[in-house]
Design an enzyme around this catalytic site. Structure first.
Site, PDB file in Angstrom:
ATOM      1  N   LEU A 367       0.814  -1.211   0.000  1.00  0.00           N
ATOM      2  CA  LEU A 367       0.000   0.000   0.000  1.00  0.00           C
ATOM      3  C   LEU A 367       0.850   1.265   0.000  1.00  0.00           C
ATOM      4  O   LEU A 367       0.513   2.248  -0.643  1.00  0.00           O
ATOM      5  CB  LEU A 367      -0.922   0.005   1.225  1.00  0.00           C
ATOM      6  N   GLU A 369       5.234   2.582   0.631  1.00  0.00           N
ATOM      7  CA  GLU A 369       6.611   2.172   0.882  1.00  0.00           C
ATOM      8  C   GLU A 369       7.446   3.388   1.234  1.00  0.00           C
ATOM      9  O   GLU A 369       7.321   4.454   0.619  1.00  0.00           O
ATOM     10  CB  GLU A 369       7.194   1.473  -0.341  1.00  0.00           C
ATOM     11  N   GLY A 370       8.293   3.255   2.254  1.00  0.00           N
ATOM     12  CA  GLY A 370       9.214   4.314   2.651  1.00  0.00           C
ATOM     13  C   GLY A 370      10.642   3.932   2.340  1.00  0.00           C
ATOM     14  O   GLY A 370      10.917   3.090   1.478  1.00  0.00           O
ATOM     15  N   PHE A 372      12.779   2.439   4.441  1.00  0.00           N
ATOM     16  CA  PHE A 372      13.145   1.130   4.955  1.00  0.00           C
ATOM     17  C   PHE A 372      11.940   0.291   5.363  1.00  0.00           C
ATOM     18  O   PHE A 372      12.105  -0.875   5.720  1.00  0.00           O
ATOM     19  CB  PHE A 372      14.078   1.273   6.173  1.00  0.00           C
ATOM     20  N   GLY A 373      10.738   0.836   5.316  1.00  0.00           N
ATOM     21  CA  GLY A 373       9.557   0.101   5.761  1.00  0.00           C
ATOM     22  C   GLY A 373       8.463   0.091   4.708  1.00  0.00           C
ATOM     23  O   GLY A 373       8.427   0.928   3.802  1.00  0.00           O
ATOM     24  N   ARG A 374       7.571  -0.888   4.850  1.00  0.00           N
ATOM     25  CA  ARG A 374       6.438  -1.014   3.940  1.00  0.00           C
ATOM     26  C   ARG A 374       5.198  -1.399   4.738  1.00  0.00           C
ATOM     27  O   ARG A 374       5.290  -2.047   5.779  1.00  0.00           O
ATOM     28  CB  ARG A 374       6.687  -2.085   2.875  1.00  0.00           C
ATOM     29  N   LYS A 394       2.768  -4.680   8.498  1.00  0.00           N
ATOM     30  CA  LYS A 394       3.863  -3.717   8.526  1.00  0.00           C
ATOM     31  C   LYS A 394       5.170  -4.499   8.658  1.00  0.00           C
ATOM     32  O   LYS A 394       5.279  -5.371   9.526  1.00  0.00           O
ATOM     33  CB  LYS A 394       3.714  -2.743   9.695  1.00  0.00           C
ATOM     34  N   ASP A 495       1.610  10.519  19.715  1.00  0.00           N
ATOM     35  CA  ASP A 495       1.672  10.853  18.279  1.00  0.00           C
ATOM     36  C   ASP A 495       0.285  10.735  17.652  1.00  0.00           C
ATOM     37  O   ASP A 495       0.092  10.023  16.666  1.00  0.00           O
ATOM     38  CB  ASP A 495       2.674   9.945  17.561  1.00  0.00           C
TER      39      ASP A 495
END
Length: 637
Positions: A367, A369-370, A372-374, A394, A495
């Protein structure tokens, strides 16, 4: 009456204290002697530091032994200084000296101070020299009684040659000769006096340069105006595709007093009797919550066979330990072996209890993607019933560091053991040796409330989802219920934002953790001088300054979330630099009332942004008020 108010306002503006400001630069003569450039170099101008110039190392040739700096203070407030010199190789230089005291007050009028760097006789070498200037700037709001220590470090490389080392000369003579300038430009030591032709040429060149500069400034101003107009048109055209005639202009309101008074809010029957805000008995100073859950929280159910959990759990605990130590050191937080060990045991125990065989999980669609993470959709097979359960997953990519993986686990498991209809709890952790773990959540069609709001509209359009005021209030009520539940469990979220909520087609919203939020939404986070990546524009003023979180700071963030709901997830404080947010809030500025936002709903936002934490409402009070507002809406709709 209006005239008296204008006079009083002007007097208050004159009486308000000004911020101390300092200018520190090198003259054209000095720059020409060292770099061959006939220009001034400002290291500090009106209190703003030129980081590029500060990071540049200047070579001091063997024929120059004195460095000259110009400085002045542009306000009446005193600015204290302390100067120290550091020589990398003392065998190359004799003891450096200053022509001023090493500590004192920056002069209000323009002055020049000199640093004398004498080479030792008969030495041919070079060494690095550091000039450290500490400036104590008063009154950095909101800590008015403290002083801000600003360190300026000037980097120089002194070159010494035994055959060209000049004899020591009086500083006054060097200073006088360096300041000899005329229309043709600066005059250096040893330069012949300029003649009349040179002076005339200098005037001509200066006139041509000024003309070109004026033309260039006009062109830059026109380019900026045109770019802003085109950007505004693009924003208006893009917004008209999603939210009708909604206004995108950002305005800010400034409160007339240092803090909101609960009695001055437009709603009169609920906030007139605000009681003091209770604080959490224990909360973490970091962005993640590590408060152990009490016995009142129910135990989670088993998720199937663990298959080698003991062996893999030990290696996972070791990697988590390394990651937590690294993240603690990089964030600048105090660390202890006891606290780190407790966090490792806490995360390791949760992973062991939630462990799922990686072979049962299948990744379907990514959905977002960054770096280092998805986050993706997926399926988990039920081996006993032969069915599949849809999931939100995640996980970290292969290039993620151990610290990033451990942070994903630490933040992804923060709601472990909690059960609430408006809370997105974790289902399990799928693990496999030599592969990053997968954090599993129940499936929700719209995994992110922020992206969902950006596709909605407040107008009557058939091509997008239309939200009403009642829908917005209902969404706010659901988030408030989740927030109240967390505070009853002595947990601060830290947050709260639309990006950390999920929603389905029935407008059932759930408050989620902030795992991978910094990576997937980097535009919402910023690192200040403390080197901690935080959502500055959603945070309370005291949280920005101290990095401490309470239920009151959660309530402030909820007010910004409510503003996101009424603006369809526009960016708050879009024109304010994150480094200026604390000063901006301290001066009384807040987000203005959005278009189409009822006064009573905006009063909830306003009271959430009260300066003093104890004057803000609790989650329970906000929920009572929203219930009452919903009943009033029912009478009209």
């Amino acid at each position: 009456m209006a005239g008296w108010l204008a006079v009083i306002t002007a007097l208050l503006g004159l009486l308000s204290p000004a911020r101390a400001s300092v200018n520190l630069w090198v003259s054209r003569s000095e720059t020409r002697a060292l770099l061959g450039l006939a220009t001034e170099i400002f290291y500090v101008q009106e209190g703003v530091i030129n980081e590029y110039a500060m990071n540049f190392t200047v070579i001091v040739p063997s024929n120059i032994s004195d460095l000259h700096f110009n400085w002045e203070r542009t306000t009446r407030k005193p600015v204290e200084y302390n100067i120290s010199l550091e020589v990398a190789d003392p065998s190359v230089l004799d003891r450096p000296t200053l022509n001023i005291r090493s500590s004192g007050t920056v002069p209000q009028d323009h002055e020049v101070f000199t640093v004398h760097l004498p080479c030792r006789p008969g030495v041919t070498a070079e060494t690095d020299v550091r000039l450290h200037i500490h400036l104590l700037l008063p009154r950095q709001p909101p800590l008015r009684r403290r002083k801000t220590n600003t360190l300026l470090t000037f980097r120089r490389t002194r070159v010494c040659r035994s055959e060209t080392t000049p004899p020591a000369e009086p500083p006054d003579q060097r200073r006088t000769e360096l300041m000899l300038e005329d229309a043709a430009g600066p005059t250096r030591l040893g330069d012949p006096p300029p003649d009349e032709d040179t002076a005339s040429s200098g005037v001509l060149y200066m006139a041509i340069g000024c003309s070109c500069g004026v033309v260039l400034v006009i062109m830059i101003i026109l380019a900026v105006v045109l770019s802003r107009n085109s950007a505004a048109k693009r924003r208006k055209r893009a917004l008209s595709d999603t939210s009708g005639d909604y206004d995108t202009t950002h305005h800010y309101m400034q409160v007339p007093t240092p803090s909101y008074s609960c009695h001055s809010i437009r709603s009169t029957h609920h906030y007139a009797s605000l009681r003091p805000l209770p604080t959490c008995p224990s909360y973490s100073s970091q962005k993640t919550v590590t408060t152990p859950l009490g016995p009142a929280v129910g135990q989670t159910h088993s998720l199937g066979s663990h298959g080698g959990a003991a062996t893999f759990g030990q290696s996972l605990s070791h990697s988590v330990s390394q990651g937590l130590s690294h993240s603690s050191a990089s964030s600048g937080q105090p660390s202890s072996s006891h606290g780190s060990g407790q966090r490792v045991r806490d995360v390791g125990e949760r992973v062991s209890e939630l462990m799922v065989d990686r072979r049962r999980v299948e990744i379907e669609t990514v959905l977002k993607e960054g770096n280092f993470g998805r986050i993706a959709t997926g399926w988990m097979a039920d081996t006993e019933r032969g069915e599949k359960e849809r999931l939100i997953v995640k996980y970290a990519s292969d290039r993620a560091s151990p610290a990033q993986v451990s942070l994903l686990l630490q933040e992804g498991l923060v709601f472990y053991g909690l059960r609430h209809k408006n809370l997105q709890s974790v289902l399990g952790v799928a693990v496999e040796e030599r592969a990053p773990p997968l954090v599993l959540y129940p499936y929700v069609k719209h995994w992110n409330l922020k992206q969902f709001l950006q596709t909605c509209s407040f107008g009557s359009r058939s091509d997008v989802r239309t939200l009403t005021v009642r829908d917005v209030v209902d969404l706010a009520e659901q988030v408030t219920q989740a927030l109240l539940y967390l505070h009853m469990q002595n947990i601060c979220h830290t947050d709260i934002a639309a990006r950390n909520c999920c929603i389905d087609d029935t407008l059932h919203v759930k408050l989620a953790d902030n795992a991978l939020a910094r990576d997937l939404f980097p535009e919402d986070y910023c690192c200040l001088a403390d080197n901690i990546n935080r959502s500055i524009k959603w945070m309370a003023m005291e949280a920005i300054l101290t990095n401490q979180y309470t239920p009151a700071s959660d309530v402030w963030s909820f007010g910004v979330l409510l503003w996101e709901l009424t603006t369809l997830a526009q960016q708050p404080y879009v024109e304010v630099d994150p480094f200026e947010m604390a000063s901006f809030l301290d001066e009384g500025y807040r987000l203005a009332q959005p278009l189409n936002c009822p006064d009573k709903l905006f009063s909830v936002m306003a009271v959430c942004w009260t300066r003093e934490p104890e004057e803000r409402p609790t989650a329970e009070q906000i929920l009572d008020y929203l219930h009452s507002f919903t009943k009033q809406l029912s009478h009209y709709l």
